[in-house]
Design a protein around this motif. Structure first.
Motif, PDB file in Angstrom:
ATOM      1  N   GLU A 416       0.815  -1.211   0.000  1.00 14.01           N
ATOM      2  CA  GLU A 416       0.000   0.000   0.000  1.00 14.01           C
ATOM      3  C   GLU A 416       0.853   1.267   0.000  1.00 14.01           C
ATOM      4  N   ASP A 417       2.141   1.139   0.366  1.00 20.39           N
ATOM      5  CA  ASP A 417       3.021   2.298   0.403  1.00 20.39           C
ATOM      6  C   ASP A 417       3.734   2.540  -0.926  1.00 20.39           C
ATOM      7  N   THR A 418       3.554   1.649  -1.884  1.00 20.17           N
ATOM      8  CA  THR A 418       4.254   1.803  -3.157  1.00 20.17           C
ATOM      9  C   THR A 418       3.625   2.922  -3.981  1.00 20.17           C
ATOM     10  N   CYS A 419       4.403   3.460  -4.913  1.00 19.42           N
ATOM     11  CA  CYS A 419       3.966   4.600  -5.716  1.00 19.42           C
ATOM     12  C   CYS A 419       3.350   4.160  -7.036  1.00 19.42           C
ATOM     13  N   VAL A 420       2.335   4.902  -7.459  1.00 22.87           N
ATOM     14  CA  VAL A 420       1.768   4.765  -8.799  1.00 22.87           C
ATOM     15  C   VAL A 420       2.166   6.018  -9.570  1.00 22.87           C
ATOM     16  N   LEU A 421       2.933   5.822 -10.630  1.00 25.21           N
ATOM     17  CA  LEU A 421       3.494   6.938 -11.403  1.00 25.21           C
ATOM     18  C   LEU A 421       2.725   7.104 -12.703  1.00 25.21           C
ATOM     19  N   THR A 429       0.820  -1.769 -15.581  1.00 29.37           N
ATOM     20  CA  THR A 429       2.226  -2.180 -15.608  1.00 29.37           C
ATOM     21  C   THR A 429       2.833  -2.002 -14.224  1.00 29.37           C
ATOM     22  N   ILE A 430       3.637  -2.975 -13.817  1.00 29.36           N
ATOM     23  CA  ILE A 430       4.307  -2.937 -12.510  1.00 29.36           C
ATOM     24  C   ILE A 430       5.791  -3.199 -12.728  1.00 29.36           C
ATOM     25  N   VAL A 431       6.621  -2.365 -12.134  1.00 28.31           N
ATOM     26  CA  VAL A 431       8.063  -2.627 -12.106  1.00 28.31           C
ATOM     27  C   VAL A 431       8.379  -3.209 -10.733  1.00 28.31           C
ATOM     28  N   SER A 441      11.315   2.764 -13.563  1.00 28.12           N
ATOM     29  CA  SER A 441       9.983   3.130 -13.083  1.00 28.12           C
ATOM     30  C   SER A 441       9.675   4.591 -13.395  1.00 28.12           C
ATOM     31  N   ALA A 442      10.641   5.470 -13.121  1.00 25.63           N
ATOM     32  CA  ALA A 442      10.418   6.896 -13.360  1.00 25.63           C
ATOM     33  C   ALA A 442      10.189   7.175 -14.837  1.00 25.63           C
ATOM     34  N   VAL A 443      10.997   6.560 -15.684  1.00 22.19           N
ATOM     35  CA  VAL A 443      10.886   6.779 -17.133  1.00 22.19           C
ATOM     36  C   VAL A 443       9.578   6.222 -17.673  1.00 22.19           C
ATOM     37  N   LEU A 444       9.262   4.999 -17.283  1.00 20.81           N
ATOM     38  CA  LEU A 444       8.028   4.384 -17.778  1.00 20.81           C
ATOM     39  C   LEU A 444       6.796   5.106 -17.242  1.00 20.81           C
ATOM     40  N   GLU A 453      -2.007   6.544 -18.784  1.00 25.06           N
ATOM     41  CA  GLU A 453      -1.860   5.294 -18.042  1.00 25.06           C
ATOM     42  C   GLU A 453      -0.926   5.523 -16.849  1.00 25.06           C
ATOM     43  N   SER A 454      -0.654   4.442 -16.136  1.00 27.55           N
ATOM     44  CA  SER A 454       0.209   4.556 -14.960  1.00 27.55           C
ATOM     45  C   SER A 454       1.069   3.306 -14.809  1.00 27.55           C
ATOM     46  N   VAL A 455       2.082   3.426 -13.968  1.00 27.27           N
ATOM     47  CA  VAL A 455       3.003   2.328 -13.666  1.00 27.27           C
ATOM     48  C   VAL A 455       3.197   2.286 -12.160  1.00 27.27           C
ATOM     49  N   ARG A 456       3.123   1.092 -11.578  1.00 24.16           N
ATOM     50  CA  ARG A 456       3.391   0.956 -10.140  1.00 24.16           C
ATOM     51  C   ARG A 456       4.852   0.575  -9.940  1.00 24.16           C
TER      52      ARG A 456
END
Length: 651
Positions: A416-421, A429-431, A441-444, A453-456
């Motif tokens: 729950e503390d992970t970031c969604v970018l 998508t999850i890295v 993660s930052a680039v994607l 869209e987003s990436v976790r």
């Protein structure tokens, strides 16, 4: 500390210079990364025991004769320590000014101040661990041991003087109690506080006090030739076992330091007999010669190693290491002959006490003043072109979200503390990885945002996505991964990108890492996720920091695009293992080397960008180049040309 003349009844022992020669030889071999001495760092512990023995012998002899003087004691210490130290530090400062980049020079200046003030062990504690790669870029890092000794010399003579005056009948008990307390502190603090235990006097004092015990006669002298022979033989064997069997992974000091320290104490104790076989071995000319120049050799070898490594693109060859060792010995011999020896003389042929005290204080003050100029001058950036400074500045090109979204070494974060970018939408998508996944993660996340869209990002330092894998220094990693995997297998199918520093973890703990990675990927695949496994990132040799290395290369007149380095010998094996595991779990394998390397030579500078921010982590710009070429087509096969062409800005 070697002095060929007797002092107040303390007779010169040639065998102790031989023991000192062994100690400095194994330290130099260890710092040169020679495989013959994986535990050569214990030579410093041998020095500590020797120093404690010699200093205590001198002080005790004078106290018993009623002739001890604090001023005389520090006069001898300044004569012994300061001249060579100031000379080598001044030479190192010149080399630092010539070759170190502004940020490096500022750090060097602060280390020089700490060295001059005899607190370099505190400086090292704040900046790096002894076994960390960062220590290899600090020309004065080795002076931490001098800091420990000098602090001991400040406290111990006063304590011994007070004990002789008021509790002379309890001097032995006091020394034994201090030794036991320091050793106990070293043992109990090692697991929780390894760095401070390594660098600070309270947990190191027992090693010097082990020499004091012999000097004070708290252990009866050998009763026979057999006892002497056995003690020296066992002592040398104990030191040899530590040198040949210990490694940088050995928890140290703690109980492990007992082996070399007791070994050194046995050699000193047993060598009190005349012409024992061990004594004859230790009095061999080559060893005695190394012992006589050992202080200067210790001072010289490390700065020369550091600068040689900084100026090489590749790891040093055997010939280059031999050249560094030979140069260190030659400079040490000259320093011993023309600096150490003259300053030790007193009277008409040497320097008077006032001259020594004043010159010692002024020379150390001059080092501090010069260091302040370098530090306040921000490392003198005017020495370099703007291009060189810009290249060096790539060391800051890491993800701006590292502190917020990347779990630290404790790996105590929850899902729950992970970031969604990207956009505030459920991620497709999850890295999932260690620190090698952060910049991806930052680039994607930035690229995903252009598509609404987003990436976790699920990343943790030194904690790859391998089930039940935990380094000794990251014991929480196994629990962290178990919790993450338990959550991931319950999610709706997504694309999970696996990014890990496989080259490192397969070296540290190969069996546990490869099996743990296979188990994690198998569980994720069975849960219906689409897996993309990233190949290993080529590491720069010799733990060379890419921005600084390319900047130095460019400053010497080369084109940064021509900076190349060779792949590690194990790189292809790691690549093959990852490819095999990915195939077995029906994952897509994306090798990264083809985008960075050609014909076994890899680049760290492509498309006017430094690709790394250190020796093994891609920079944001580097990750962006790789992501657009290799990952975006897989994640968004229908992506429009602007995204793949990289016209959208990255974070």
């Amino acid at each position: 500390m070697s002095d060929r003349k007797s002092h107040q009844g303390l007779l010169y022992r040639r065998d102790l210079d031989g023991l000192r020669g062994i100690a400095v030889a194994v330290v130099v071999a260890y710092h040169l990364d020679l495989p013959i001495a994986p535990g050569g760092f214990v030579g410093v512990d041998v020095f500590f025991v020797l120093s404690g023995f010699l200093i205590t012998s001198l002080i005790a002899a004078e106290l018993k004769a009623g002739a001890f003087s604090v001023v005389s004691f520090y006069d001898r210490r300044i004569r012994r320590i300061v001249p060579a130290l100031v000379f080598v530090c001044a030479c190192a400062a010149v080399l630092a000014y010539m070759f170190l980049l502004p940020g490096e020079l500022k750090q060097f200046a602060s280390s020089l101040i700490a060295t001059a003030l005899s607190v370099s062990n505190f400086w090292c504690l704040l900046h790096s661990g002894y076994f960390d790669h960062a220590a290899g870029t600090q020309p004065l890092f080795h002076t931490w041991s001098l800091g420990v000794e000098e602090q001991f010399y400040i406290v111990f003579p006063l304590l011994l003087m007070a004990a002789f005056k008021w509790r002379r009948d309890r001097v032995g008990v006091i020394i034994w109690l201090l030794l036991a307390a320091s050793l106990l502190l070293s043992v109990v603090r090692l697991d929780a506080h390894p760095q401070s235990t390594f660098f600070l006097l309270p947990t190191r004092a027992w090693e010097l006090l082990a020499g004091s015990v012999i000097a004070m006669g708290l252990v009866p002298k050998p009763a026979s030739r057999l006892e002497s022979d056995a003690a020296v033989a066992l002592g040398l064997l104990a030191i040899a076992i530590a040198v040949f069997s210990y490694t940088s992974k050995t928890p140290f000091p703690g109980l492990a330091a007992l082996l070399p320290c007791v070994g050194a104490a046995l050699v000193i104790w047993g060598g009190q007999g005349e012409n024992t076989p061990g004594r004859l071995l230790l009095t061999a000319r080559p060893l005695v010669f190394l012992g006589l120049i050992s202080y200067s050799l210790y001072l010289w070898h490390w700065p020369l190693i550091v600068f040689a490594n900084l100026l090489n693109v590749e790891a040093p060859t055997g010939l280059q290491k031999t050249a560094v060792a030979g140069t260190s010995i030659a400079l040490a011999a000259l320093t011993w002959r023309f600096i150490e020896q003259p300053f030790r003389r007193r009277g008409a042929e040497g320097f008077s006490r006032p001259a020594i005290l004043w010159s010692g204080g002024l020379s150390l003050g001059a080092l501090v003043a010069a260091s302040l100029v370098l530090h306040l001058g921000h490392g003198m950036p005017g020495r370099f072109s703007q291009q060189v400074l810009d290249l060096a500045d790539a060391e800051h090109d890491s993800s701006p979200l590292r502190e917020k979204c990347h779990f630290d070494g404790t790996a105590k974060g929850n899902y729950e503390d992970t970031c969604v970018l990207g956009e505030a939408v459920p991620p497709k998508t999850i890295v999932y990885g260690d620190s090698h996944g952060v910049e991806f993660s930052a680039v994607l996340g930035s690229l995903a945002k252009t598509r609404s869209e987003s990436v976790r990002q699920i990343t943790a330092s030194a904690c790859p996505p391998a089930a039940d894998f935990s380094l000794p220094t990251r014991k929480e990693c196994g629990r962290y991964n178990a919790a993450m995997l338990a959550k991931l297998v319950t999610l709706n199918p997504a694309t999970i990108i696996i990014a890990a520093n496989s080259s490192a973890w397969s070296t540290e703990m190969p069996g546990q890492y490869w099996q743990g990675l296979r188990n994690s990927l198998t569980a994720l695949s069975r849960a219906g996720h689409r897996l993309i496994v990233l190949g290993p990132i080529p590491h720069l040799p010799n733990h060379m920091q890419a921005p600084a290395a390319i900047a130095r290369w460019t400053g010497r007149g080369h084109d940064p695009a021509d900076f190349k380095f060779s792949q590690d010998d194990r790189f292809h094996d790691v690549d093959a293992n990852l490819r095999s595991i990915a195939s077995d779990v029906n994952a897509t394998y994306v090798p990264l080397a083809p985008a960075l390397c050609k014909d076994e030579w890899c680049s760290a500078y492509i498309e006017d960008a430094v690709l790394y921010y250190d020796d093994n982590h891609l920079s944001v710009r580097g990750a962006g180049i790789i992501a657009k070429k290799l990952l975006a087509p897989l994640l968004w096969p229908d992506a429009n040309a602007p995204i793949l062409a990289g016209t959208h800005p990255l974070p």
